[in-house]
Design a protein around this motif. Structure first.
Motif, PDB file in Angstrom:
ATOM      1  N   ASP B 271       1.980   8.324 -21.352  1.00  0.00           N
ATOM      2  CA  ASP B 271       0.515   8.351 -21.324  1.00  0.00           C
ATOM      3  C   ASP B 271      -0.082   7.381 -20.316  1.00  0.00           C
ATOM      4  OD1 ASP B 271       0.222  10.255 -23.314  1.00  0.00           O
ATOM      5  OD2 ASP B 271       0.264   8.764 -24.937  1.00  0.00           O
ATOM      6  N   LEU B 272       0.743   6.582 -19.666  1.00  0.00           N
ATOM      7  CA  LEU B 272       0.199   5.611 -18.716  1.00  0.00           C
ATOM      8  C   LEU B 272      -0.501   6.329 -17.564  1.00  0.00           C
ATOM      9  CD1 LEU B 272       3.218   3.156 -18.558  1.00  0.00           C
ATOM     10  CD2 LEU B 272       0.962   2.648 -19.521  1.00  0.00           C
ATOM     11  N   PRO B 273      -1.565   5.723 -17.024  1.00  0.00           N
ATOM     12  CA  PRO B 273      -2.238   6.361 -15.881  1.00  0.00           C
ATOM     13  C   PRO B 273      -1.321   6.335 -14.652  1.00  0.00           C
ATOM     14  CG  PRO B 273      -3.070   4.140 -16.218  1.00  0.00           C
ATOM     15  CD  PRO B 273      -2.163   4.441 -17.381  1.00  0.00           C
ATOM     16  N   ASP B 274      -1.567   7.252 -13.717  1.00  0.00           N
ATOM     17  CA  ASP B 274      -0.755   7.313 -12.494  1.00  0.00           C
ATOM     18  C   ASP B 274      -0.801   5.982 -11.735  1.00  0.00           C
ATOM     19  OD1 ASP B 274      -0.094   9.853 -13.127  1.00  0.00           O
ATOM     20  OD2 ASP B 274      -1.428  10.816 -11.669  1.00  0.00           O
ATOM     21  N   SER B 275      -1.893   5.252 -11.904  1.00  0.00           N
ATOM     22  CA  SER B 275      -2.024   3.986 -11.171  1.00  0.00           C
ATOM     23  C   SER B 275      -0.987   2.965 -11.606  1.00  0.00           C
ATOM     24  CB  SER B 275      -3.431   3.419 -11.369  1.00  0.00           C
ATOM     25  OG  SER B 275      -3.656   3.188 -12.750  1.00  0.00           O
ATOM     26  N   TYR B 276      -0.387   3.185 -12.791  1.00  0.00           N
ATOM     27  CA  TYR B 276       0.655   2.251 -13.228  1.00  0.00           C
ATOM     28  C   TYR B 276       1.728   2.123 -12.163  1.00  0.00           C
ATOM     29  CZ  TYR B 276       4.793   0.330 -15.355  1.00  0.00           C
ATOM     30  OH  TYR B 276       5.899  -0.429 -15.579  1.00  0.00           O
ATOM     31  N   PHE B 277       2.154   3.246 -11.609  1.00  0.00           N
ATOM     32  CA  PHE B 277       3.231   3.202 -10.618  1.00  0.00           C
ATOM     33  C   PHE B 277       2.750   2.617  -9.294  1.00  0.00           C
ATOM     34  CE2 PHE B 277       4.752   6.713 -13.378  1.00  0.00           C
ATOM     35  CZ  PHE B 277       5.867   6.052 -13.867  1.00  0.00           C
ATOM     36  N   ASP B 278       1.472   2.817  -8.986  1.00  0.00           N
ATOM     37  CA  ASP B 278       0.936   2.263  -7.732  1.00  0.00           C
ATOM     38  C   ASP B 278       1.181   0.758  -7.675  1.00  0.00           C
ATOM     39  OD1 ASP B 278       0.060   4.790  -7.285  1.00  0.00           O
ATOM     40  OD2 ASP B 278      -2.063   4.366  -7.702  1.00  0.00           O
ATOM     41  N   ASP B 279       0.901   0.096  -8.784  1.00  0.00           N
ATOM     42  CA  ASP B 279       1.008  -1.355  -8.803  1.00  0.00           C
ATOM     43  C   ASP B 279       2.467  -1.808  -8.651  1.00  0.00           C
ATOM     44  OD1 ASP B 279      -1.677  -1.283  -9.192  1.00  0.00           O
ATOM     45  OD2 ASP B 279      -1.628  -1.807 -11.324  1.00  0.00           O
ATOM     46  N   SER B 280       3.357  -1.221  -9.472  1.00  0.00           N
ATOM     47  CA  SER B 280       4.737  -1.703  -9.410  1.00  0.00           C
ATOM     48  C   SER B 280       5.363  -1.302  -8.073  1.00  0.00           C
ATOM     49  CB  SER B 280       5.559  -1.209 -10.605  1.00  0.00           C
ATOM     50  OG  SER B 280       5.466   0.177 -10.773  1.00  0.00           O
ATOM     51  N   LYS B 281       4.983  -0.109  -7.560  1.00  0.00           N
ATOM     52  CA  LYS B 281       5.524   0.332  -6.276  1.00  0.00           C
ATOM     53  C   LYS B 281       5.089  -0.584  -5.141  1.00  0.00           C
ATOM     54  CE  LYS B 281       4.870   4.647  -4.718  1.00  0.00           C
ATOM     55  NZ  LYS B 281       4.761   6.137  -4.886  1.00  0.00           N
ATOM     56  N   ALA B 282       3.824  -0.979  -5.179  1.00  0.00           N
ATOM     57  CA  ALA B 282       3.314  -1.871  -4.123  1.00  0.00           C
ATOM     58  C   ALA B 282       4.076  -3.194  -4.125  1.00  0.00           C
ATOM     59  CB  ALA B 282       1.822  -2.106  -4.319  1.00  0.00           C
ATOM     60  N   GLU B 283       4.364  -3.692  -5.338  1.00  0.00           N
ATOM     61  CA  GLU B 283       5.094  -4.947  -5.447  1.00  0.00           C
ATOM     62  C   GLU B 283       6.508  -4.802  -4.868  1.00  0.00           C
ATOM     63  OE1 GLU B 283       4.327  -7.991  -6.161  1.00  0.00           O
ATOM     64  OE2 GLU B 283       6.413  -8.706  -6.104  1.00  0.00           O
ATOM     65  N   TYR B 284       7.208  -3.730  -5.259  1.00  0.00           N
ATOM     66  CA  TYR B 284       8.574  -3.538  -4.761  1.00  0.00           C
ATOM     67  C   TYR B 284       8.575  -3.297  -3.244  1.00  0.00           C
ATOM     68  CZ  TYR B 284      10.714  -3.393  -9.391  1.00  0.00           C
ATOM     69  OH  TYR B 284      11.177  -3.723 -10.637  1.00  0.00           O
ATOM     70  N   GLN B 285       7.569  -2.572  -2.767  1.00  0.00           N
ATOM     71  CA  GLN B 285       7.516  -2.296  -1.323  1.00  0.00           C
ATOM     72  C   GLN B 285       7.362  -3.594  -0.532  1.00  0.00           C
ATOM     73  OE1 GLN B 285       4.882   0.823  -0.214  1.00  0.00           O
ATOM     74  NE2 GLN B 285       5.120   0.491   1.986  1.00  0.00           N
ATOM     75  N   ALA B 286       6.499  -4.483  -1.038  1.00  0.00           N
ATOM     76  CA  ALA B 286       6.317  -5.776  -0.367  1.00  0.00           C
ATOM     77  C   ALA B 286       7.627  -6.564  -0.362  1.00  0.00           C
ATOM     78  CB  ALA B 286       5.209  -6.572  -1.056  1.00  0.00           C
ATOM     79  N   ARG B 287       8.373  -6.457  -1.466  1.00  0.00           N
ATOM     80  CA  ARG B 287       9.661  -7.162  -1.536  1.00  0.00           C
ATOM     81  C   ARG B 287      10.669  -6.547  -0.574  1.00  0.00           C
ATOM     82  NH1 ARG B 287      10.574  -7.510  -8.078  1.00  0.00           N
ATOM     83  NH2 ARG B 287       8.710  -8.766  -8.569  1.00  0.00           N
ATOM     84  N   ARG B 288      10.657  -5.214  -0.497  1.00  0.00           N
ATOM     85  CA  ARG B 288      11.568  -4.570   0.445  1.00  0.00           C
ATOM     86  C   ARG B 288      11.269  -5.026   1.865  1.00  0.00           C
ATOM     87  NH1 ARG B 288      10.740   1.327   2.877  1.00  0.00           N
ATOM     88  NH2 ARG B 288       8.813   0.215   3.346  1.00  0.00           N
ATOM     89  N   ASP B 289       9.979  -5.014   2.209  1.00  0.00           N
ATOM     90  CA  ASP B 289       9.604  -5.359   3.582  1.00  0.00           C
ATOM     91  C   ASP B 289      10.012  -6.798   3.908  1.00  0.00           C
ATOM     92  OD1 ASP B 289       8.676  -2.811   3.777  1.00  0.00           O
ATOM     93  OD2 ASP B 289       6.553  -3.344   3.505  1.00  0.00           O
ATOM     94  N   LEU B 290       9.788  -7.684   2.951  1.00  0.00           N
ATOM     95  CA  LEU B 290      10.192  -9.074   3.117  1.00  0.00           C
ATOM     96  C   LEU B 290      11.704  -9.176   3.316  1.00  0.00           C
ATOM     97  CD1 LEU B 290       9.805 -12.210   2.722  1.00  0.00           C
ATOM     98  CD2 LEU B 290      10.041 -11.804   0.273  1.00  0.00           C
ATOM     99  N   THR B 291      12.456  -8.496   2.440  1.00  0.00           N
ATOM    100  CA  THR B 291      13.918  -8.592   2.462  1.00  0.00           C
ATOM    101  C   THR B 291      14.474  -8.057   3.778  1.00  0.00           C
ATOM    102  OG1 THR B 291      13.913  -8.262   0.070  1.00  0.00           O
ATOM    103  CG2 THR B 291      16.024  -7.973   1.201  1.00  0.00           C
ATOM    104  N   VAL B 292      13.999  -6.876   4.172  1.00  0.00           N
ATOM    105  CA  VAL B 292      14.532  -6.247   5.387  1.00  0.00           C
ATOM    106  C   VAL B 292      14.171  -7.075   6.619  1.00  0.00           C
ATOM    107  CG1 VAL B 292      14.401  -4.196   6.857  1.00  0.00           C
ATOM    108  CG2 VAL B 292      14.580  -3.939   4.368  1.00  0.00           C
ATOM    109  N   ALA B 293      12.921  -7.537   6.676  1.00  0.00           N
ATOM    110  CA  ALA B 293      12.493  -8.320   7.843  1.00  0.00           C
ATOM    111  C   ALA B 293      13.333  -9.597   7.967  1.00  0.00           C
ATOM    112  CB  ALA B 293      11.001  -8.675   7.723  1.00  0.00           C
ATOM    113  N   ARG B 294      13.539 -10.272   6.843  1.00  0.00           N
ATOM    114  CA  ARG B 294      14.322 -11.508   6.888  1.00  0.00           C
ATOM    115  C   ARG B 294      15.775 -11.231   7.285  1.00  0.00           C
ATOM    116  NH1 ARG B 294      12.773 -16.216   4.076  1.00  0.00           N
ATOM    117  NH2 ARG B 294      14.738 -16.967   4.967  1.00  0.00           N
ATOM    118  N   LEU B 295      16.363 -10.185   6.702  1.00  0.00           N
ATOM    119  CA  LEU B 295      17.769  -9.884   7.003  1.00  0.00           C
ATOM    120  C   LEU B 295      17.941  -9.472   8.463  1.00  0.00           C
ATOM    121  CD1 LEU B 295      18.781  -7.998   3.740  1.00  0.00           C
ATOM    122  CD2 LEU B 295      19.771 -10.150   4.540  1.00  0.00           C
TER     123      LEU B 295
END
Lengths: 403, 403
Positions: B271-295
């Motif tokens: 029943d969670l709104p679709d925006s639930y995934f927007d938030d967690s996805k944005a967080e993981y995407q920022a982490r991916r970008d950080l990780t890849v850029a640093r590596l």
């Protein structure tokens, strides 16, 4: 993989309910007793901010508390002997996968819990049955019957104590004799103790209470029946054999961890006072006594008086209990009520056995249970496939053995 | 049954923590995101008077709601196509037990989730690997590589999409080509979609979004990552193939039912709104970008930019990443901190592959993640077993392919 023996009659029960009949479910061992509210509350109040994986063997806090539960019953179990599993089901599967190689054999007294067959198929191992008899109240068959079927591929003997489906509880002497046999032939003794807390006539003896259990015994346990928490899916594999434990742990790592919410509930349940079991045991004992008394009074029915679990395995004076079970649902009703039972052929591996036997679970309140047994009594009188009773010798033998 | 590849370094991490070091766990994919409070609350407030068994395929109410989740993503899934399982783990096991007989073969692109090996052993089947390469960003290998290893015993191709451990996300064209291959050779396409909601660069295409998926596709799913609820142990096997479904259901009946408390939480999560995934996805995407850029900025490191999941699979300029991982825990620290990583040899079946690669999970908050990556950068400069970088051709190819 065969159809579950508990589900064969399910479509007929569904049809009967759609017709508006009340169908008493005496077919499955789903307790109706309330799940301990204190344990549920503790789970509700736990910190559930991030519901993460636990250790593959379960949380250390639960394993430490569960060890004290076993210790109170005189078992020398420490937390490092306990692997928390997803229900008793997973513990059975892990025990078979760990103690046997594909193609190996496990000996099981029949009638046995029909689902063992499915686990054996999943683990690629073969069940070799040794038949117990209603005339003996389903006691342990003579050791010679086990010795006769031991082969080079035999790795284990699996017992269910108290037994599903017969309710039989092994005596200490029986357990000692079977453990000696296992030691003599270097076999594992796998002991399914799901119904440990439901023994009505004598204190319970676990396979882990025996002297010399260390290397040979693997106990399968669950909170499903003990705390009326089947849906929590929390069980345990308990063994003091380190090699078996480490091998089982590799299977446990495969599925990462057991259910976390259920473990919280299970951990809180270990804090319940001993009197908790007194109440539920007294209720089940009253139901057993009611069930056995009513069945023994029905002409042609033979029903040993079981010492534990929630089940009786009874002989009915009918040609085929699967046919009779279907007829109960399709063609019979008394005051718009009928019952669902488990035909016992699903509990025997030897073809043809159990055709006149049924398992009844006494997991309904006593009013409903009495109504269900009245339905059964009247149905037996009305059933067209009624047969002659067993020879008097057999029918008479049973009360004497189980008094 | 082999030791879990995720656990090999665990004793060294424990020792490092006992010495007082902070050990950043980049080794396992345990999300740190909060489990949705609304879903937890719904479970807490449910009627838990008698925690009974559910239907073997899960409660109908949850299956009906889960069907709407799939339908919102364009998959023609109805509730009768869904079997609720004990985590994605059990769905993988059931899929292998159902679609393959003992001795049959399943083709899997390597590197793959190391635990598939354990499931294959438990199901008695053989994994045949087809190797993907870091130079191609771990994209689908040419179909000819799959065709070359198809034998009379091949029954299925298993994909993980987005991939654990590479983070690669298959394009629609790749999925269509692999489904065509399955159809041509009458194979099942088993698709592990645990990370479906974590795709950062393009909309996700499920195997069940493909035309003609009905007979061939079996999807393995889980709420573990989607709702940060690993401990709930709730997954699903989804297929429109009725024969596969019914065969899997017999295995499901064996263990009676999936975890009930977890199912309550999972049902509320739909029943969670679709925006639930927007938030967690944005967080993981920022982490991916950080990780890849640093590596990518570290000399000698090759790191494709993955499109999904929580993982990167990177080449490090070291002789052996298992040795390096041990050294990080035993002999290195920076400001009393170090990190734990997964050596990639555990993700390859072909001996010798992955020895210079690691999987890193970006499941820590960005501050900790940055600190962990600083440790890695400094450790690589200090490590005695440092090797020459890959040939320039290879190192250069990666950014171009993944820009």
């Amino acid at each position: 993989m065969p159809v579950s023996p508990f589900r064969k009659l399910a479509p007929y029960a569904e049809a009967a309910r759609l017709q508006g009949k009340v169908v008493y479910p005496l077919n499955i061992g789903q307790p109706d007793i309330e799940t301990p509210p204190a344990a549920v509350e503790a789970m509700r109040n736990a910190d559930l901010r991030v519901l993460g994986y636990s250790h593959g063997a379960g949380t250390e806090s639960y394993r430490r508390k569960l060890a004290t539960y076993y210790q109170r019953a005189g078992m020398p179990v420490e937390f490092e002997h306990i692997m928390v599993t997803t229900g008793g089901s997973e513990a059975i599967l892990f025990a078979l996968l760990t103690c046997l190689n594909p193609g190996d054999e496990v000996i099981i007294q029949e009638p046995f819990y029909g689902t063992y067959t499915a686990f054996a198929i999943a683990a690629g191992v073969t069940i070799v049955p040794v038949t117990a008899h209603i005339e003996d109240g389903f006691a342990l068959p003579p050791l010679a019957d086990f010795e006769r079927v031991i082969t080079e591929r035999t790795r284990a003997i699996l017992i269910c104590n108290p037994s599903n489906p017969t309710g039989y509880v092994y005596s200490r002497a029986e357990l000692e004799s079977i453990l000696s046999l296992c030691k003599a032939h270097n076999l594992y003794l796998l002991s399914d103790e799901a119904y440990r807390e439901f023994c009505y006539d004598a204190p319970y003896v676990s396979a882990l209470n025996l002297t010399g259990a260390e290397e040979h015994v693997v106990v399968v346990d669950t909170i499903s029946k003990r705390y009326s928490a089947c849906g929590a899916r929390v069980g345990a594999l308990v063994t003091m054999n380190k090699d078996v434990y480490m091998a089982a742990f590799r299977f446990a790592q495969m599925r990462v961890s057991p259910p976390g919410l259920g473990m919280l509930l299970a951990e809180a349940a270990t804090d319940l006072p001993d009197s908790y079991f007194d109440d539920s045991k007294a209720e089940y004992q009253a139901r057993r006594d009611l069930t056995v008394a009513r069945l023994q009074a029905m002409p042609g029915v033979v029903c040993p008086r079981p010492g534990g679990a929630f089940y009786v395995l009874a002989h009915l004076p009918v040609d085929d209990t699967e046919e009779f079970g279907r007829w109960l649902l399709e063609s019979f009703s008394h005051e718009n009520q009928t019952l669902m039972l488990s035909p016992a052929n699903g509990f025997y591996q030897t073809p043809g056995l159990g055709q006149q036997e049924v398992r009844l679970a006494y997991v309904l309140n006593r009013t409903d249970l009495a109504a269900a047994l009245t339905c059964l009594e009247l149905a037996l009188l009305a059933y067209p496939g009624r047969t002659a009773p067993l020879p008097a010798m057999v029918a008479d033998a049973v009360p004497a053995l189980t008094a």
